[in-house]
Design a protein around this motif. Structure first.
Motif, mmCIF file in Angstrom:
data_model
loop_
_atom_site.group_PDB
_atom_site.id
_atom_site.type_symbol
_atom_site.label_atom_id
_atom_site.label_comp_id
_atom_site.label_asym_id
_atom_site.label_seq_id
_atom_site.Cartn_x
_atom_site.Cartn_y
_atom_site.Cartn_z
ATOM 1 N N THR A 40 0.988 -1.039 -0.091
ATOM 2 C CA THR A 40 0.105 -0.085 0.057
ATOM 3 C C THR A 40 0.788 1.187 0.232
ATOM 4 N N ALA A 70 -10.035 -2.976 9.427
ATOM 5 C CA ALA A 70 -10.213 -1.562 9.181
ATOM 6 C C ALA A 70 -9.132 -0.911 10.258
ATOM 7 N N SER A 94 -8.283 7.015 7.592
ATOM 8 C CA SER A 94 -9.108 6.241 8.354
ATOM 9 C C SER A 94 -9.031 6.344 9.804
ATOM 10 N N SER A 154 -15.321 4.122 -5.196
ATOM 11 C CA SER A 154 -14.159 4.334 -4.107
ATOM 12 C C SER A 154 -13.559 2.981 -3.873
ATOM 13 N N THR A 159 -13.421 5.230 3.221
ATOM 14 C CA THR A 159 -12.434 5.160 2.969
ATOM 15 C C THR A 159 -12.259 6.958 2.511
ATOM 16 N N SER A 160 -10.968 7.355 2.594
ATOM 17 C CA SER A 160 -11.068 8.924 2.025
ATOM 18 C C SER A 160 -11.405 9.385 0.914
ATOM 19 N N SER A 247 -5.219 11.927 0.734
ATOM 20 C CA SER A 247 -4.873 10.865 1.363
ATOM 21 C C SER A 247 -3.548 11.333 2.349
#
Length: 321
Positions: A40, A70, A94, A154, A159-160, A247
């Motif tokens: 990521t 999460a 998050s 998304s 999520t953002s 983000s």
């Protein structure tokens, strides 16, 4: 002569006294917990600063990817670790969203963790399919005309990009239906083929698609135009500067870690982010280095918590706890 009791109390107090001294150094390898699977956007940051942090702290930096629930599993792992500053937690948007989305599991996290540094930010770009709107005016008109026939994608609920899209739709007075995906790969494929109507995506993820004209870039959520997309207006330029969609990445530790320890870790991170080689490496990958110290970062987190809470309630967004 000191009696046995005094010696014992002195011995018990010694570790705390050492931790509280200025110039603290870790006594063993430092853990860097990343709450997502390997691969990521957090991983390049950890690799970029690793050598500098190891040099400053005098210990190896062990990067651990602990995914699941999460980010709850990773956060709880940090909270279970000793409050000695030798376990750090990398967070993203998050962290702020979960306060409202998962209050039973993460609602106390803003009080349980102390921000050290806001590392970097990646702007989001509003993108549409090749045959979709190509300008901001066309996009807004389509959103208002089609209403809930419009769909946006998304990488997942809460999520953002999801919350940013909900915020955007409400700011322009339109309506659209959310299509959540498990990540970005399939989302971008469906967007290029027109199966969904728009998305807010991380800048690095869509550069190639825009260059190949497989997506239209409408606006970018940065303070200034992105060098990679010099002809794409910012949301401020199109008249909606309030859009909160990006983000960001930062570092926190347990709040009960002694302040001198937190100060040492904060300085090590700020020194690493000031290095030209680190800035170039992350800049080339699409990150904008912020290097905000803990006090400033805490204000940022508070602002996102408040804004996300409003978006989540207005859009009636719920997730499984």
């Amino acid at each position: 002569m000191l009696d046995r009791r005094s010696l014992l109390l002195g011995a018990l107090a010694a570790p705390t006294a050492v931790l509280a001294q200025p110039g603290w150094k870790p006594s063993r390898p430092v853990r860097q917990i990343i709450p997502f699977a390997a691969g990521t956007s957090m991983d390049p940051i950890a690799r970029a600063v690793q050598a500098s942090l190891e040099s400053s702290l005098g210990q190896p930096l062990i990067v651990e990817n602990i995914a699941g629930a999460a980010t709850v599993i990773a956060g709880n792992e940090v909270l279970k670790s000793p409050a000695d500053g030798q376990t750090m937690f990398m967070i993203a948007n998050s962290f702020a969203a979960n306060v409202t989305l998962r209050p039973g599991r993460t609602g106390t996290w803003p009080r349980a963790f102390a921000p050290l540094v806001q590392i970097a930010i990646v702007p989001h770009v509003l993108v549409t399919p090749p045959d979709g709107p190509k300008t901001w005016e066309e996009f807004v008109q389509r959103l208002k005309d089609k209403g809930r026939q419009m769909t946006f994608g998304s990488p997942g609920i809460g999520t953002s990009p999801h919350l940013g899209s909900e915020h955007l739709v409400r700011l322009v007075g339109g309506a659209a239906v959310h299509a959540p995906y498990n990540g970005t790969s399939q989302l971008l494929l469906d967007l290029t083929s027109g199966r969904i109507d728009f998305a807010l995506s991380n800048l690095p993820d869509i550069i190639q698609f825009v260059a190949e004209k497989r997506l239209n870039a409408i606006a970018v959520s940065a303070a200034q135009r992105a060098p990679e997309l010099p002809n794409v207006q910012t949301f401020a330029e199109v008249g909606v500067p309030e859009v909160l969609s990006d983000s960001w990445f930062g570092i926190v530790v347990r709040r009960d870690v002694p302040q001198p320890v937190r100060d040492t870790l904060e300085k090590a991170w700020l020194d690493a982010l000031a290095r030209p080689d680190v800035r170039k490496l992350l800049g080339d990958l699409g990150y904008t280095i912020l290097a905000r110290p803990g006090a400033e970062f805490e204000k940022v987190i508070d602002r996102y918590i408040a804004t996300y809470a409003t978006i989540i309630k207005e859009a009636d967004i719920t997730v499984q706890q």
